[in-house]
Design an enzyme around this catalytic site. Structure first.
Site, short mmCIF file in Angstrom:
data_model
loop_
_atom_site.label_atom_id
_atom_site.label_comp_id
_atom_site.label_asym_id
_atom_site.label_seq_id
_atom_site.Cartn_x
_atom_site.Cartn_y
_atom_site.Cartn_z
N GLU A 175 0.81 -1.22 0.00
CA GLU A 175 0.00 0.00 0.00
C GLU A 175 0.84 1.28 0.00
OE1 GLU A 175 -2.69 -0.34 3.32
OE2 GLU A 175 -3.78 -2.00 2.44
N GLU A 368 -5.31 -8.67 1.13
CA GLU A 368 -5.94 -8.24 2.39
C GLU A 368 -7.41 -8.00 2.13
OE1 GLU A 368 -4.41 -4.84 4.52
OE2 GLU A 368 -2.34 -5.46 4.18
O1 IFM Z 1 -4.16 -2.83 9.33
C1 IFM Z 1 -4.13 -2.34 8.04
C2 IFM Z 1 -2.96 -2.91 7.27
O2 IFM Z 1 -1.77 -2.65 7.92
C3 IFM Z 1 -2.89 -2.33 5.89
N1 IFM Z 1 -4.16 -2.44 5.20
C4 IFM Z 1 -5.33 -2.02 5.92
C5 IFM Z 1 -5.39 -2.66 7.28
C6 IFM Z 1 -6.66 -2.22 8.03
O3 IFM Z 1 -6.66 -0.84 8.22
#
Ligand code: IFM
Length: 468
Positions: A175, A368
């Site tokens: 990210e 994710e």
């Molecule tokens: O916890 C975070 C993660 O570190 C990166 N993506 C989003 C998640 C939730 O906010």
């Protein structure tokens, strides 16, 4: 494909045979032990120590004490039947100042973690950067400095070399939107800087670092290695005028996606942000070719849609993380929301995957996806019905995209464990396994048992949620 389970007569939506199932974590969010075995300070240690920066004054200690408990955490992963585990390497643990001396005790930790995973039949997926920049590099300019891109590539190369004989699946950055824009535009994440033009320069240096790292790793990688980057995508829903969505989509998705796909920075985003000054002056000849270095797959992080509208005042600056954004307002979430207030809408996930299927020419992996809710342990159980529904609905959304022909190769739940949720500290729980931070007791939640059942069947039920 849909089949009927003869035992329950429930219709099952089957995933492709080699679909990769896993759960994800990140070093700073779970490891704790922030001063142990020679680890250097990261920007998140510094930021968390700043009064008011993190809710409740929470820090990276003890988190889930995973640095010491990694073996039993891996046992949990294996117990859930997950075929893969996505973790990140803490740069300051293996190279305390981000340049020069490598800390062997830090590298040894990831060595042991990988061996433990392989010993239990779980495939390791390594992320090289999940936001914990060594503080010494921030002191020298951080991601606003071009030099950090080169430091990152050096670091990526030596970690890759050390684990290359056992880890095939690699991600450079997690990210970069968050690193660049939450860190340098909004200032709600480390290093807590508010410099919108600098944030766009940081975005370029992150992408450049990714490309340089891919080149360095590719040069030494065996043929079976698969390199990637992970982006956090947002589906942007306009209230009426699509112009608002174009602007936000540009800064949220296309600014990262387009250069990675070899299309360069989008002209409309360059025009939208020009009033901040010419940030693209940091783009040197050849950089865009480096950024477009071929990757083998792309990681997709997805949580929630965003609603936007054009504001009455075209000069209105909403502030927040999108540098240079003007004339747009963010609208409140509609319908069901998570504990974090994020809108729940699985159909937007299918639409996003279908769009990425058109815009990206490598396979996708959902790296994710998850939801935060305030869980409680009652009689030794966590009955997280809302997270379970979110999980199953989003798995159906992935299945729909696969049915529509999108090449999605895997799904990783965020997160294996409740953990340090950045500026929200320990207040938001995303885990499929509950962590009692005082005792470090882990309790598999209903959502974790549900995911285990889904993985066991390689299928999600077509209707209902009763799979735990
Ligand atoms: O916890 C975070 C993660 O570190 C990166 N993506 C989003 C998640 C939730 O906010």
């Amino acid at each position: 494909m849909t089949t009927t389970d003869p035992a329950t007569e429930v219709d099952l939506l089957r995933f492709p045979p080699d679909f990769l199932w896993g759960a994800a974590t990140a070093a700073f969010q779970i490891e704790g032990a922030t001063t142990e075995d020679g680890r250097g300070p990261s920007i998140w240690d510094t930021f968390a120590a700043r009064p008011g920066a993190v809710l409740g004054g929470d820090t990276g200690d003890p988190a889930c004490d995973h640095y010491r408990r990694y073996a039993s955490d891996v046992e949990l992963v294996a117990g859930l039947g997950l075929g893969a585990y996505r973790f990140s390497v803490a740069w300051p643990r293996v190279q305390p100042t981000g340049a020069g001396r490598v800390e062997p005790r830090g590298l040894d930790f990831y060595d042991r973690l990988v061996d433990e995973l392989l010993g239990r039949g779980v495939r390791p997926v390594a992320t090289l950067y999940h936001w914990d920049l060594p503080q010494a590099l921030e002191d020298a300019g951080g991601w606003r400095s071009r030099d950090t891109s080169y430091r990152f590539a050096d670091y990526a190369a030596f970690v890759h070399e050390r684990l290359a004989d056992r880890v095939q699946l690699w991600t450079t950055l997690n990210e970069p939107w968050c690193s660049a824009f939450l860190g340098y535009a909004d200032g709600v994440h480390a290093p807590g800087v508010v410099d919108p033009k600098g944030a766009l320069e940081a975005a370029h240096h992150l992408l450049l670092g990714h490309g340089l790292a891919v080149e360095a790793m590719r040069a030494q990688a065996p043929a079976d290695h698969r390199l990637s980057i992970v982006l956090n995508f947002c589906s942007v829903t306009p209230d009426s005028d699509p112009e608002a969505a174009r602007r936000v989509d540009g800064l949220q998705n296309r600014l990262f996606l387009d250069p990675l796909a070899g299309r360069g920075y989008p002209e409309d985003v360059l025009a939208d942000t020009a009033w901040l000054g010419d940030w693209s002056a940091v783009v040197r000849e050849g950089d865009l070719d480096v950024i477009a270095a071929p990757i083998d797959w792309m990681g997709v992080n997805y949580y929630s849609p965003t609603r936007v509208a054009l504001s009455d005042d075209p000069a209105f600056v909403p502030g927040g993380p999108h540098p240079g954004l003007r004339g747009v307002e963010f609208l409140p979430a509609r319908g069901e929301v998570t504990g974090f207030g994020w809108e729940v809408d699985a159909s937007s996930f299918t639409a996003l995957l279908e769009r990425l299927g058109r815009d990206v020419d490598v396979p996708l992996v959902v790296t994710e996806n998850g939801s935060a809710f305030p869980d409680e342990v009652v009689d030794g159980e966590v009955d997280d019905v809302e997270r379970t529904r979110y999980l199953v609905d989003h798995l159906r959304a992935v299945h729909r995209a696969v049915q529509a022909g999108v090449d999605v190769r895997g799904y990783f739940a965020w997160s294996l464990l409740d953990n340090f949720e950045w500026a929200a500290g320990y207040s938001q729980r995303f885990g499929i396994v509950h962590v009692d931070y005082a005792t470090q007791v882990r309790t598999v939640k209903r959502s974790g048992r549900t995911l285990a059942r889904v993985v066991g069947a390689n299928a999600v039920p077509a209707t209902g949620y009763d799979v735990a």
